[in-house]
Enzyme design. Structure first.
Site, PDB file in Angstrom:
ATOM      1  N   ASP A   1      -2.762  -1.112   9.703  1.00  0.00           N
ATOM      2  CA  ASP A   1      -2.903  -1.190   8.239  1.00  0.00           C
ATOM      3  C   ASP A   1      -3.473  -2.521   7.764  1.00  0.00           C
ATOM      4  O   ASP A   1      -3.727  -2.682   6.571  1.00  0.00           O
ATOM      5  CB  ASP A   1      -1.518  -1.075   7.555  1.00  0.00           C
ATOM      6  CG  ASP A   1      -0.855   0.256   7.779  1.00  0.00           C
ATOM      7  OD1 ASP A   1      -1.572   1.236   8.059  1.00  0.00           O
ATOM      8  OD2 ASP A   1       0.385   0.305   7.662  1.00  0.00           O
TER       9      ASP A   1
ATOM     10  N   GLY B   1       7.454   1.248   4.776  1.00  0.00           N
ATOM     11  CA  GLY B   1       6.309   2.153   4.713  1.00  0.00           C
ATOM     12  C   GLY B   1       5.296   1.736   3.665  1.00  0.00           C
ATOM     13  O   GLY B   1       4.482   2.532   3.220  1.00  0.00           O
ATOM     14  N   MET B   2       5.341   0.452   3.260  1.00  0.00           N
ATOM     15  CA  MET B   2       4.402  -0.045   2.250  1.00  0.00           C
ATOM     16  C   MET B   2       3.547  -1.190   2.778  1.00  0.00           C
ATOM     17  O   MET B   2       2.914  -1.913   2.005  1.00  0.00           O
ATOM     18  CB  MET B   2       5.148  -0.499   0.996  1.00  0.00           C
ATOM     19  CG  MET B   2       5.952   0.621   0.359  1.00  0.00           C
ATOM     20  SD  MET B   2       6.608   0.154  -1.236  1.00  0.00           S
ATOM     21  CE  MET B   2       5.312   0.759  -2.305  1.00  0.00           C
TER      22      MET B   2
ATOM     23  N   LYS C   1       0.844  -1.200   0.000  1.00  0.00           N
ATOM     24  CA  LYS C   1       0.000   0.000   0.000  1.00  0.00           C
ATOM     25  C   LYS C   1       0.877   1.247   0.000  1.00  0.00           C
ATOM     26  O   LYS C   1       2.029   1.229   0.457  1.00  0.00           O
ATOM     27  CB  LYS C   1      -0.952   0.038   1.200  1.00  0.00           C
ATOM     28  CG  LYS C   1      -0.303   0.200   2.593  1.00  0.00           C
ATOM     29  CD  LYS C   1      -0.016   1.629   3.011  1.00  0.00           C
ATOM     30  CE  LYS C   1       0.710   1.696   4.348  1.00  0.00           C
ATOM     31  NZ  LYS C   1       1.515   2.884   4.561  1.00  0.00           N
TER      32      LYS C   1
ATOM     33  N   PRO D   1       8.990  -4.190  -0.205  1.00  0.00           N
ATOM     34  CA  PRO D   1      10.127  -3.791   0.642  1.00  0.00           C
ATOM     35  C   PRO D   1       9.809  -3.973   2.135  1.00  0.00           C
ATOM     36  O   PRO D   1       8.679  -3.718   2.564  1.00  0.00           O
ATOM     37  CB  PRO D   1      10.301  -2.309   0.295  1.00  0.00           C
ATOM     38  CG  PRO D   1       9.745  -2.163  -1.088  1.00  0.00           C
ATOM     39  CD  PRO D   1       8.621  -3.162  -1.192  1.00  0.00           C
ATOM     40  N   VAL D   2      10.801  -4.426   2.896  1.00  0.00           N
ATOM     41  CA  VAL D   2      10.616  -4.685   4.331  1.00  0.00           C
ATOM     42  C   VAL D   2      10.872  -3.391   5.113  1.00  0.00           C
ATOM     43  O   VAL D   2      11.831  -2.671   4.817  1.00  0.00           O
ATOM     44  CB  VAL D   2      11.583  -5.805   4.791  1.00  0.00           C
ATOM     45  CG1 VAL D   2      11.528  -5.986   6.302  1.00  0.00           C
ATOM     46  CG2 VAL D   2      11.226  -7.113   4.089  1.00  0.00           C
TER      47      VAL D   2
HETATM   48  O1  C5P Z   1      -0.682  -0.499  14.341  1.00  0.00           O
HETATM   49  P1  C5P Z   1       0.750  -0.833  14.078  1.00  0.00           P
HETATM   50  O2  C5P Z   1       1.215  -2.014  14.879  1.00  0.00           O
HETATM   51  O3  C5P Z   1       1.073  -0.974  12.643  1.00  0.00           O
HETATM   52  O4  C5P Z   1       1.568   0.409  14.597  1.00  0.00           O
HETATM   53  C1  C5P Z   1       2.963   0.366  14.801  1.00  0.00           C
HETATM   54  C2  C5P Z   1       3.365   1.580  15.600  1.00  0.00           C
HETATM   55  O5  C5P Z   1       3.187   2.772  14.824  1.00  0.00           O
HETATM   56  C3  C5P Z   1       2.543   1.809  16.854  1.00  0.00           C
HETATM   57  O6  C5P Z   1       3.072   1.098  17.933  1.00  0.00           O
HETATM   58  C4  C5P Z   1       2.697   3.306  17.046  1.00  0.00           C
HETATM   59  O7  C5P Z   1       3.951   3.615  17.611  1.00  0.00           O
HETATM   60  C5  C5P Z   1       2.713   3.838  15.631  1.00  0.00           C
HETATM   61  N1  C5P Z   1       1.379   4.256  15.156  1.00  0.00           N
HETATM   62  C6  C5P Z   1       0.816   5.423  15.648  1.00  0.00           C
HETATM   63  N2  C5P Z   1      -0.397   5.840  15.199  1.00  0.00           N
HETATM   64  C7  C5P Z   1      -1.062   5.137  14.249  1.00  0.00           C
HETATM   65  C8  C5P Z   1      -0.509   3.952  13.724  1.00  0.00           C
HETATM   66  C9  C5P Z   1       0.723   3.538  14.192  1.00  0.00           C
HETATM   67  O8  C5P Z   1       1.409   6.093  16.515  1.00  0.00           O
HETATM   68  N3  C5P Z   1      -2.235   5.587  13.818  1.00  0.00           N
END
Ligand code: C5P
Length: 299
Positions: free
Chosen positions: A140, A102-103, A10, A98-99
């Site tokens: 995501d 940001g995707m 994404k 990509p690891v």
């Molecule tokens: O939800 P996810 O595990 O992908 O999020 C990883 C990290 O990104 C969270 O622990 C948080 O630090 C940050 N995050 C955030 N606000 C969001 C999504 C992610 O601060 N809306």
């Protein structure tokens, strides 16, 4: 018996980020688009739960998280717990996304695992339950199930599909070293202590999508995480400038980065920009169109 599920990368066409909530997550108003860079996950019946990963040439195998807390195994265990069954099966993931780029590569794998387990274990989980399990795995992951183009609210997990009749051409340039999403959000907090409670609205991007005009979408693209990502990795700013000088309509950090994506006006425009970036020494340059489908069964 086995089943193969494909899940897409994404990008965020709009990523409005508000001030951190009490639970630490940031409120988002975002527009996701699934683009044609994929991971394929195969699940084969087996007595035990196992995971092997194969990566494309442009991915460092050491960068892929393995072990019991890999998000694929967490997804399998979460779905099994929801139904009160035992998680089992051999997963093989072939990674092209990509690891730590940001995707949403990990999120795509989690979504693919939910779909594969639901099918192979014959569970018939409702869409609502799958989306709730997905949200529990990461912000995501619900979008990775839904795919296409969609607006995300809440912390990104509340997803509504957007009608997108466009065929958008993208060039994506991954970085060899990933960028940690929490680090980028923390840096956003440091740079923007005055961030509004309500994130910037996605409306301009939604209107641009409806116009189907690449030049209009290019103007509307917006990412509040670009400033912190570029501050942490100044070379990303140089890369954006280079791609725009080489004919892209607009360059932008993808999500929390460090992948940079460029919107181009056509297939030919994308090939030219990609060729110029590769010629300038960027070893891995991918082209893709969007929107494409969310996690779906291939075979
Ligand atoms: O939800 P996810 O595990 O992908 O999020 C990883 C990290 O990104 C969270 O622990 C948080 O630090 C940050 N995050 C955030 N606000 C969001 C999504 C992610 O601060 N809306």
């Amino acid at each position: 018996m086995s089943i193969t599920v494909r899940a897409a990368a994404k990008i965020n066409l709009h990523l409005g980020v508000g001030r951190a909530r009490d639970d630490g997550f940031h409120p988002l108003d975002t527009v996701y688009q699934a683009i044609g860079i994929h991971d394929d996950l195969t699940l084969t019946q087996a007595d035990r739960l196992s995971l092997t990963t194969r990566v494309a040439d442009h991915i460092d195998p050491a960068a892929v998280p393995d072990g019991a807390d890999n998000i694929v195994l967490r997804a399998a265990r979460a779905l099994a717990a929801h139904h009160g069954v035992t998680a089992s099966g051999a997963f093989e993931v072939r990674k092209d996304i990509p690891v730590a780029g940001g995707m949403a590569g990990g999120s795509a794998d989690a979504a693919a695992a939910l779909v594969a387990c639901d099918r192979l274990w014959d569970l018939h989980t409702s869409d609502d339950d799958l989306l709730a399990l997905a949200a529990g795995l990461g912000s995501d992951v619900p979008f990775s199930l839904v795919g296409g183009t969609a607006r995300g609210l809440g912390r990104g997990e509340l997803v509504t599909p957007v009608d997108d009749g466009g065929a958008w051409w993208w060039v994506a340039v991954p970085s060899t070293a990933g960028l940690s999403t929490p680090d980028v959000y923390r840096h956003f907090d440091a740079l923007r202590p005055d961030a509004p409670e309500v994130p910037a609205s996605a409306e301009p991007v939604l209107a641009a999508l409806a116009s189907r005009e690449p030049v209009r979408l290019a103007r509307a693209l917006h990412n509040d995480l670009q400033e912190p990502a570029v501050d942490l990795r100044p070379e990303l700013g140089d890369l954006i400038d280079l791609g725009e000088a080489e004919g892209a309509l607009r360059g932008m950090v993808s999500g929390s980065g460090p992948t940079v994506v460029f919107l181009c006006d056509s297939a030919e425009g994308a090939r030219e920009t990609a060729g110029a970036l590769a010629g300038a020494g960027h070893g891995v340059v991918l082209t893709a169109t969007g929107p494409v489908a969310g996690a779906h069964v291939l075979a």
